[in-house]
Design a protein around this motif. Structure first.
Motif, PDB file in Angstrom:
ATOM      1  N   TRP A 198       0.864  -1.179   0.000  1.00 51.53           N
ATOM      2  CA  TRP A 198       0.000   0.000   0.000  1.00 51.53           C
ATOM      3  C   TRP A 198       0.898   1.224   0.000  1.00 51.53           C
ATOM      4  CZ3 TRP A 198      -1.098   3.973   3.580  1.00 51.53           C
ATOM      5  CH2 TRP A 198      -2.254   4.700   3.283  1.00 51.53           C
ATOM      6  N   GLY A 199       0.889   1.966  -1.119  1.00 51.94           N
ATOM      7  CA  GLY A 199       1.795   3.111  -1.226  1.00 51.94           C
ATOM      8  C   GLY A 199       3.229   2.644  -1.012  1.00 51.94           C
ATOM      9  N   GLY A 200       3.936   3.297  -0.132  1.00 49.95           N
ATOM     10  CA  GLY A 200       5.325   2.935   0.153  1.00 49.95           C
ATOM     11  C   GLY A 200       5.461   1.808   1.169  1.00 49.95           C
ATOM     12  N   TRP A 201       4.335   1.250   1.590  1.00 52.70           N
ATOM     13  CA  TRP A 201       4.404   0.161   2.584  1.00 52.70           C
ATOM     14  C   TRP A 201       4.375  -1.186   1.885  1.00 52.70           C
ATOM     15  CZ3 TRP A 201       2.674   4.843   4.161  1.00 52.70           C
ATOM     16  CH2 TRP A 201       3.079   5.273   5.428  1.00 52.70           C
ATOM     17  N   SER A 202       5.223  -2.086   2.331  1.00 52.55           N
ATOM     18  CA  SER A 202       5.265  -3.417   1.725  1.00 52.55           C
ATOM     19  C   SER A 202       5.938  -4.364   2.706  1.00 52.55           C
ATOM     20  CB  SER A 202       6.082  -3.367   0.429  1.00 52.55           C
ATOM     21  OG  SER A 202       7.428  -3.015   0.743  1.00 52.55           O
TER      22      SER A 202
END
Ligand SMILES: C[S@@+](CC[C@H](N)C(=O)[O-])C[C@H]1O[C@@H](n2cnc3c(N)ncnc32)[C@H](O)[C@@H]1O
Length: 220
Positions: A198-202
């Protein structure tokens, strides 16, 4: 839910044990669609969901719930002193104001003595990395110490999105200067079960660097 890692309050108990929430007056700051207030109401608390954005509160209204929605600036809370037992904020308001102390002082004012504020923000270390979920998001590209805000503008040059950076030390000093005691600073680890990006989250980045910082504070 405190952040994209998926840590939820039922598991974390940062506002206190869920069974103790019954009957508590709780302010949700920067509530968005009021997910937290909705969960709190289900625990028997009396939440009030506050957001600056009328549009966000329309989403809250559409999703439903029987608690008040208040359209106001977190830096000028329309409540009497000592109106709430607890306050919470998941990525709400604080990252988006130039002077977070205005918000923290207001929240302190409306809390009863000993009242607790728990808020989450993007972990400040993320400021130094590109906001990318893949390997390109793993190399430092900016100074952690650069407090210049991130600004997106429309075609006329008007700011349409602004995010302000505070270092971890800045945030601790803000909390203490505004009359809170810092009880805990939680950095949720990325759990095995969470495979979403999600966006820059992984999962890739989440296993290597923290994504969320949760400050647990008590009115001193
Ligand atoms: C990233 S969203 C988080 C929403 C929600 N807490 C959640 O967990 O999904 C940030 C919210 O803070 C609100 N906000 C930003 N500045 C604010 C301010 N000064 N006062 C109140 N709300 C504000 C925005 O309108 C937005 O709904």
């Amino acid at each position: 839910m405190w952040g994209p890692e998926g840590l939820d309050e039922a598991e974390a108990g940062l506002l206190g044990p869920p069974e103790d929430l019954r009957g508590k007056d709780v302010l949700e700051v920067g509530a968005g669609a009021a997910q937290c207030a909705r969960w709190l109401a289900r625990q028997g608390a009396w939440p009030v969901a506050l957001d600056l954005s009328h549009r966000q509160l329309q989403h809250a209204l559409r999703i439903g719930g029987s608690f008040p929605l208040v359209c106001a600036d977190a830096a000028a809370l329309p409540f009497r002193d000592g109106s709430f037992d607890l306050a919470c904020s998941a990525y709400g308001a604080l990252p988006f104001v130039a002077d977070p102390r205005l918000v923290l002082r207001e929240v302190r004012r409306v809390l009863r003595p000993g009242g607790r504020l728990v808020f989450s923000v993007t972990h400040p270390i993320r400021w130094a990395f590109p906001d990318e979920p893949g390997p390109e998001g793993l190399s430092v590209s900016a100074s952690y110490f650069d407090r210049t805000p991130y600004v997106e503008q429309d075609e006329e040059g008007r700011a349409v999105y602004v995010e302000h950076h505070r270092t971890l030390g800045d945030r601790v000093r803000d909390v203490v200067a505004c009359g809170f005691r810092l009880v805990d600073l939680v950095e949720p680890e990325w759990p095995e079960w969470n495979t979403s990006e999600w966006g820059g989250w992984s999962p890739l980045r989440g296993r290597l660097i923290p994504g969320t910082a949760i400050f647990v504070c008590e009115r001193d």
